[in-house]
Design a protein around this motif. Sequence first.
Motif, PDB file in Angstrom:
ATOM      1  N   GLN A  22      76.802  35.605  -4.992  1.00  0.00           N
ATOM      2  CA  GLN A  22      75.712  34.992  -4.241  1.00  0.00           C
ATOM      3  C   GLN A  22      75.082  35.981  -3.267  1.00  0.00           C
ATOM      4  N   ALA A  23      75.906  36.825  -2.670  1.00  0.00           N
ATOM      5  CA  ALA A  23      75.368  37.822  -1.731  1.00  0.00           C
ATOM      6  C   ALA A  23      74.385  38.757  -2.431  1.00  0.00           C
ATOM      7  N   VAL A  24      74.693  39.124  -3.680  1.00  0.00           N
ATOM      8  CA  VAL A  24      73.776  39.981  -4.434  1.00  0.00           C
ATOM      9  C   VAL A  24      72.500  39.217  -4.779  1.00  0.00           C
ATOM     10  N   LEU A  25      72.653  37.978  -5.187  1.00  0.00           N
ATOM     11  CA  LEU A  25      71.476  37.170  -5.495  1.00  0.00           C
ATOM     12  C   LEU A  25      70.587  37.003  -4.266  1.00  0.00           C
ATOM     13  N   ASP A  26      71.210  36.929  -3.102  1.00  0.00           N
ATOM     14  CA  ASP A  26      70.441  36.754  -1.867  1.00  0.00           C
ATOM     15  C   ASP A  26      69.674  38.021  -1.481  1.00  0.00           C
ATOM     16  N   HIS A  27      70.333  39.189  -1.587  1.00  0.00           N
ATOM     17  CA  HIS A  27      69.605  40.400  -1.170  1.00  0.00           C
ATOM     18  C   HIS A  27      68.737  40.984  -2.286  1.00  0.00           C
ATOM     19  N   GLY A  28      69.069  40.674  -3.540  1.00  0.00           N
ATOM     20  CA  GLY A  28      68.193  41.032  -4.645  1.00  0.00           C
ATOM     21  C   GLY A  28      68.178  42.482  -5.059  1.00  0.00           C
ATOM     22  N   GLN A  29      69.129  43.281  -4.584  1.00  0.00           N
ATOM     23  CA  GLN A  29      69.174  44.704  -4.964  1.00  0.00           C
ATOM     24  C   GLN A  29      70.120  44.861  -6.163  1.00  0.00           C
TER      25      GLN A  29
END
Length: 376
Positions: A22-29
């Motif tokens: 989810q953290a990756v989905l949130d920051h999108g990098q």
Amino acid sequence: MEFIDLKSQYKASRDLINSRIQAVLDHGQYIMGPEVAELEQRLADYTGARHCVTVSSGTEALVIALMALGVGPGHEVITTPFSFIATAEAVLLVGARPVFVDVERETCNIDPRLIEEKITPATRAIISVSLYGQPADMDAINQVAARHSLAVIEDGAQSFGATYRGRQSGDLSTIGCTSFFPSKPLGCYGDGGALFTSDDALATAMREIRVHGQSRRYVHTRLGVGGRMDTLQCAIVLAKLERFAWEIKQRRRVAAAYDEMLHPHVPVMACQADRTSVYAQYTVLVEERDRVRAVLDTAGIPTAVHYPVPIHQQPAYAHLAAGECYPVSEDMAARVLSLPMGPYLSATEAQQVANTLLRAVGLRQAGEVEAEAMSK
């Protein structure tokens, strides 16, 4: 029963894995996000190597390692014929020629005593394979390499987390490579891999090669590949690292129980006294393998064969060893059988596997092996 129980592993770390994703989905990098650098630092610290470079697969790690060393057309690389095809494939992909050396009967790893006779003026490197989760005899290999000014690449796709004389797999030679394929002891949910080195120049070369030979944006200083490990996969490995030490301990517990239940009736790939294994596979030797597998399959026990055809007998590679034979590799290929293994294999399941195997090889009746070995 699962051969490798990834479902239970996910359930045990569900919240952490999901939050990392989810953290990756949130920051999108999604490419070269912050989790990539975080994982590389964690893995470097774990192995003791100065540098870790994450890449898109274990195969790509081998290719990039060879490219960083300048191995190419006209060169030879000594390796084992008893491995997954990627070991030799990587050598051919850079234009070099794999030269095979037979394996030790005790470990199925390359036999250091046979390497020197295969070295020629064209030899540039040695690729050892840490098969089934146990490192090869790296000091002996490194000593041969040093006498001839050769680089050594450890193909540690199956051995991340194992040790050799107190040192971690990955930090045992010029360059270490590993894989995060889902079934590996430390796996992601797709493809991924990593390189390890303490050589600053090699680390720089490998980092540039994985992004098309780019030293900075749109400046390409060398030939490269598209070999990055994506951020989501790095995040998953970071989550799994939190339970990795516990999982290794459980794998060794299962292996010790198998050892006790099967020894001396069924030969097993024993772990040598100067090293540890992460038991990517628990492998035994059997005669009439197809019949034995059929008995296990009927009992609902999955098995695998790593590997049924040595590389030098593969159609695309046979010309590389025309007229040569590797008797130990050929014998092992005909007899190896891998049993269910993993940190979530229960005592009851391990006992069922051992009982059924012993019955299949005609040594005992089901139920004669005691489960108490699993509790030790």
